[in-house]
Design a protein around this motif. Structure first.
Motif, PDB file in Angstrom:
ATOM      1  N   TYR A   1       0.819  -1.204   0.000  1.00 13.70           N
ATOM      2  CA  TYR A   1       0.000   0.000   0.000  1.00 13.70           C
ATOM      3  C   TYR A   1       0.861   1.267   0.000  1.00 13.70           C
ATOM      4  O   TYR A   1       0.393   2.347  -0.350  1.00 13.70           O
ATOM      5  CB  TYR A   1      -0.937   0.004   1.207  1.00 13.70           C
ATOM      6  CG  TYR A   1      -0.294   0.312   2.532  1.00 13.70           C
ATOM      7  CD1 TYR A   1      -0.287   1.600   3.055  1.00 13.70           C
ATOM      8  CD2 TYR A   1       0.317  -0.698   3.266  1.00 13.70           C
ATOM      9  CE1 TYR A   1       0.310   1.866   4.269  1.00 13.70           C
ATOM     10  CE2 TYR A   1       0.899  -0.437   4.482  1.00 13.70           C
ATOM     11  CZ  TYR A   1       0.896   0.842   4.980  1.00 13.70           C
ATOM     12  OH  TYR A   1       1.491   1.113   6.180  1.00 13.70           O
ATOM     13  N   LEU A   2       2.150   1.147   0.372  1.00 20.26           N
ATOM     14  CA  LEU A   2       3.044   2.297   0.327  1.00 20.26           C
ATOM     15  C   LEU A   2       3.599   2.525  -1.063  1.00 20.26           C
ATOM     16  O   LEU A   2       3.832   3.676  -1.463  1.00 20.26           O
ATOM     17  CB  LEU A   2       4.212   2.094   1.305  1.00 20.26           C
ATOM     18  CG  LEU A   2       3.897   2.099   2.796  1.00 20.26           C
ATOM     19  CD1 LEU A   2       5.168   1.841   3.597  1.00 20.26           C
ATOM     20  CD2 LEU A   2       3.279   3.424   3.219  1.00 20.26           C
ATOM     21  N   ALA A   3       3.832   1.447  -1.810  1.00 19.07           N
ATOM     22  CA  ALA A   3       4.443   1.566  -3.128  1.00 19.07           C
ATOM     23  C   ALA A   3       3.447   2.129  -4.137  1.00 19.07           C
ATOM     24  O   ALA A   3       2.247   1.880  -4.067  1.00 19.07           O
ATOM     25  CB  ALA A   3       4.952   0.212  -3.589  1.00 19.07           C
ATOM     26  N   ASP A   4       3.975   2.890  -5.091  1.00 20.76           N
ATOM     27  CA  ASP A   4       3.133   3.445  -6.154  1.00 20.76           C
ATOM     28  C   ASP A   4       2.824   2.403  -7.214  1.00 20.76           C
ATOM     29  O   ASP A   4       1.812   2.511  -7.919  1.00 20.76           O
ATOM     30  CB  ASP A   4       3.833   4.646  -6.796  1.00 20.76           C
ATOM     31  CG  ASP A   4       4.046   5.782  -5.808  1.00 20.76           C
ATOM     32  OD1 ASP A   4       3.045   6.270  -5.249  1.00 20.76           O
ATOM     33  OD2 ASP A   4       5.206   6.163  -5.577  1.00 20.76           O
ATOM     34  N   ALA A   5       3.676   1.415  -7.365  1.00 17.86           N
ATOM     35  CA  ALA A   5       3.444   0.338  -8.331  1.00 17.86           C
ATOM     36  C   ALA A   5       3.885  -0.970  -7.709  1.00 17.86           C
ATOM     37  O   ALA A   5       4.854  -1.017  -6.942  1.00 17.86           O
ATOM     38  CB  ALA A   5       4.209   0.591  -9.631  1.00 17.86           C
TER      39      ALA A   5
ATOM     40  N   LYS B   1      -0.730  -3.121  -9.616  1.00 15.92           N
ATOM     41  CA  LYS B   1      -1.063  -1.792  -9.110  1.00 15.92           C
ATOM     42  C   LYS B   1      -0.101  -0.787  -9.728  1.00 15.92           C
ATOM     43  O   LYS B   1       1.095  -1.046  -9.865  1.00 15.92           O
ATOM     44  CB  LYS B   1      -0.925  -1.754  -7.588  1.00 15.92           C
ATOM     45  CG  LYS B   1      -1.005  -0.366  -6.961  1.00 15.92           C
ATOM     46  CD  LYS B   1      -0.664  -0.411  -5.484  1.00 15.92           C
ATOM     47  CE  LYS B   1      -0.609   0.972  -4.870  1.00 15.92           C
ATOM     48  NZ  LYS B   1      -0.228   0.933  -3.441  1.00 15.92           N
ATOM     49  N   LYS B   2      -0.637   0.373 -10.119  1.00 15.36           N
ATOM     50  CA  LYS B   2       0.211   1.456 -10.604  1.00 15.36           C
ATOM     51  C   LYS B   2      -0.555   2.765 -10.473  1.00 15.36           C
ATOM     52  O   LYS B   2      -1.561   2.979 -11.156  1.00 15.36           O
ATOM     53  CB  LYS B   2       0.633   1.238 -12.053  1.00 15.36           C
ATOM     54  CG  LYS B   2       1.704   2.225 -12.536  1.00 15.36           C
ATOM     55  CD  LYS B   2       2.254   1.799 -13.882  1.00 15.36           C
ATOM     56  CE  LYS B   2       3.446   2.651 -14.271  1.00 15.36           C
ATOM     57  NZ  LYS B   2       3.078   4.037 -14.590  1.00 15.36           N
ATOM     58  N   ARG B   3      -0.080   3.615  -9.587  1.00 19.86           N
ATOM     59  CA  ARG B   3      -0.732   4.901  -9.383  1.00 19.86           C
ATOM     60  C   ARG B   3      -0.337   5.882 -10.491  1.00 19.86           C
ATOM     61  O   ARG B   3       0.800   5.906 -10.935  1.00 19.86           O
ATOM     62  CB  ARG B   3      -0.324   5.513  -8.041  1.00 19.86           C
ATOM     63  CG  ARG B   3      -0.818   4.750  -6.822  1.00 19.86           C
ATOM     64  CD  ARG B   3      -0.513   5.539  -5.551  1.00 19.86           C
ATOM     65  NE  ARG B   3      -0.904   4.817  -4.355  1.00 19.86           N
ATOM     66  CZ  ARG B   3      -0.100   4.526  -3.351  1.00 19.86           C
ATOM     67  NH1 ARG B   3       1.170   4.900  -3.408  1.00 19.86           N
ATOM     68  NH2 ARG B   3      -0.525   3.871  -2.285  1.00 19.86           N
ATOM     69  N   GLY B   4      -1.270   6.708 -10.859  1.00 19.42           N
ATOM     70  CA  GLY B   4      -0.953   7.821 -11.743  1.00 19.42           C
ATOM     71  C   GLY B   4      -0.791   7.466 -13.195  1.00 19.42           C
ATOM     72  O   GLY B   4      -0.236   8.260 -13.960  1.00 19.42           O
ATOM     73  N   GLY B   5      -1.235   6.287 -13.613  1.00 18.82           N
ATOM     74  CA  GLY B   5      -1.111   5.960 -15.023  1.00 18.82           C
ATOM     75  C   GLY B   5      -1.679   4.590 -15.336  1.00 18.82           C
ATOM     76  O   GLY B   5      -1.777   3.721 -14.465  1.00 18.82           O
ATOM     77  N   ALA B   6      -2.052   4.413 -16.598  1.00 19.05           N
ATOM     78  CA  ALA B   6      -2.610   3.131 -17.024  1.00 19.05           C
ATOM     79  C   ALA B   6      -1.494   2.107 -17.192  1.00 19.05           C
ATOM     80  O   ALA B   6      -0.347   2.444 -17.474  1.00 19.05           O
ATOM     81  CB  ALA B   6      -3.366   3.301 -18.331  1.00 19.05           C
TER      82      ALA B   6
END
Length: 508
Positions: free
Chosen positions: A430-434, A455-460
């Protein structure tokens, strides 16, 4: 900095100069150093480094031409010079005064009969100290230690009055006083803490295995802002090295979100173009699935672009890493020689968490590293004396690195080899962005590997599960495994297999 400053007790002065302690990390914690012409308390058990800090405090003053004085009631001048030699110092410019009882005190004729010994000895000791101060007029004074003064006083009331009298004596003499207390009294009192302008406490933690861990805390500091909490430190030849606790909020800076490709087109497609600067990526999977090799792939790609990268490895040696990568055709040697890649092998039994964080900060600020690899989180967990605080410290570290525009790659090994019951000792997903997940699965009598981005925050990113292999030349990401179902269970079945389809029930 933490807003732990006390706003009372400024003694009526508005523009106070600050003295450096001679320990850079401690000065950073104290907001620059010690306010001049005040009385301070440095306390800690024997062996925590009080004398070393005291000498560093006096040495920096002597180097600047100040008159400094060391008053000792516990150690001889010869012993103090021995401590200085162990650090490669000399005590030139530092006045030493021994206030030790003479050997005559053991003679029967010297035993007091009419007065209690404390009534005579305390007065004599105090007069000698005051006479030396009047003669030398020091700007810095160390008093070592209060435990002897406490014994001479004979009672808590007389002891407190003596400390108050010393504080009043030095108040108008432009002298900064550092009192050392070895905390050997049966009951630790707070009398001197209430009198002192600031209190610094040193602690030593002895674990069942590995080196002793040392840490310090500023218990109070009147009228100044300081960084609260515990801070790791170690004693080496040359003095104390203090590692201030990382506070990510102190390092906020705007960054530009730029993608960093891996050099593998299929992997970049899976990640939606690569990873972004200022983000963290977690590679998670069973041992041997290729997590570390994937991290090295991003490190090599950064070095080939002319960017600096740093690896902190817990689970293997540098020689093993180089040999393994060379066997896959991923040669680290040229980039290690040029300095574009730095690798530090971390021994969690010897390195404190604070020192590890400081080493990471140094490669970012001094080495200008743009990619950081921590391999693995399991080893990082072992470096923490108390695992409960691992996630909190990791959160601060990732936030700091993100604000510095660094791409952080974390490697997490899961317990187990195959199936759905894979467990991670440190849940940092949950801390990692991807999060990139690697898995073993069985197919036609062979063990194969799969890779997916969950999981990858901020992009497809691509949602498919692709085959993953370690070949000569490096990692290889294949085509999506669309012909198999249940890959993450470890025992998939073909999509067109009738046994894999749900049974149809007859209409009633």
């Amino acid at each position: 900095m933490d807003k732990n400053s006390e706003r009372n007790g400024l003694d009526g002065q508005e523009d106070d100069s600050v003295l450096e302690t001679g320990v850079p990390g401690l000065d950073d914690i104290l907001g620059g150093g010690l306010t001049a012409n005040r009385l301070y308390l440095l306390e800690g058990a024997p062996g925590t480094g009080k004398t070393t800090i005291a000498m560093q405090f006096l040495r920096i003053g002597a180097d600047r031409g100040e008159a400094v004085l060391y008053v000792t009631l516990s150690e001889t001048a010869r012993e103090l010079r021995g401590v200085a030699r162990s650090h490669g110092w000399n005590l030139d410019g530092i006045e030493l005064r021994e206030m030790l009882p003479s050997t005559d005190a053991l003679e029967p004729d010297e035993q007091y009969t009419m007065f209690h010994p404390s009534e005579v000895e305390l007065g004599e000791t105090t007069l000698k100290i005051l006479a030396d101060v009047e003669q030398i007029k020091p700007t810095r004074l160390v008093f070592d230690s209060l435990s002897e003064l406490r014994l001479l006083a004979g009672g808590s009331l007389r002891y407190r009055r003596q400390i108050l009298a010393l504080k009043q004596f030095f108040a108008g003499r432009q002298c900064t006083v550092l009192l050392l207390d070895d905390m050997t009294a049966m009951e630790h009192d707070l009398q001197v803490q209430s009198i002192a302008h600031a209190v610094i406490r040193l602690e030593q933690l002895n674990s069942d295995y590995g080196a002793a861990r040392r840490r310090l805390i500023v218990a109070k500091y009147r009228g100044r802002e300081y960084r609260g909490g515990f801070h790791d430190y170690k004693i080496i030849r040359g003095g104390l090295q203090v590692f201030p606790r990382l506070v990510a909020a102190e390092h906020v800076a705007p960054i530009e979100q730029l993608r960093m490709p891996s050099g593998l087109p299929a992997l970049d497609t899976l990640l939606g173009g690569g990873i972004e600067k200022g983000t963290s990526t977690l590679f998670v999977g069973a041992p041997g699935t290729g997590k570390s090799t994937l991290a090295v792939q991003f490190v090599l790609a950064a070095a080939q672009r002319g960017e600096h990268a740093a690896m902190f490895i817990f689970d293997e040696s540098l020689n093993t890493l180089r040999t393994r990568c060379q066997g896959l055709g991923m040669d680290l040697a040229p980039h290690l020689a040029s300095g574009l890649i730095t690798v530090r092998q971390v021994d969690p039994a010897e390195l404190s968490p604070g020192e590890l964080v400081q080493a990471i900060r140094d490669v970012v600020t001094v080495g200008q590293a743009r990619v950081i690899v921590i391999d693995s989180l399991n080893g990082y967990l072992n470096a923490m004396p108390d695992g409960r605080f691992l996630i909190v410290q990791l959160h601060e570290l990732l936030t700091y690195l993100g604000q510095a525009g660094v791409a952080t790659l974390l490697v997490g090994a899961q317990h187990g080899l195959i199936g759905t019951q894979m467990q991670t000792p440190v849940d940092a997903s949950y801390l990692a962005d991807a999060v990139v997940m690697l898995r073993y699965f069985e197919d036609s009598g062979s063990v194969r590997q799969a890779i997916s981005v969950v999981k990858k925050r901020g992009g497809a990113h691509e949602r498919s599960i692709r085959e993953f292999e370690l070949r000569l030349g490096g990692p290889h990401v294949g085509e999506p495994l669309r012909n198999l179902r249940g890959i993450l269970t470890g025992v998939p079945v073909p999509v067109d297999d009738p046994a894999s389809k749900p049974m149809e029930t007859a209409p009633t």
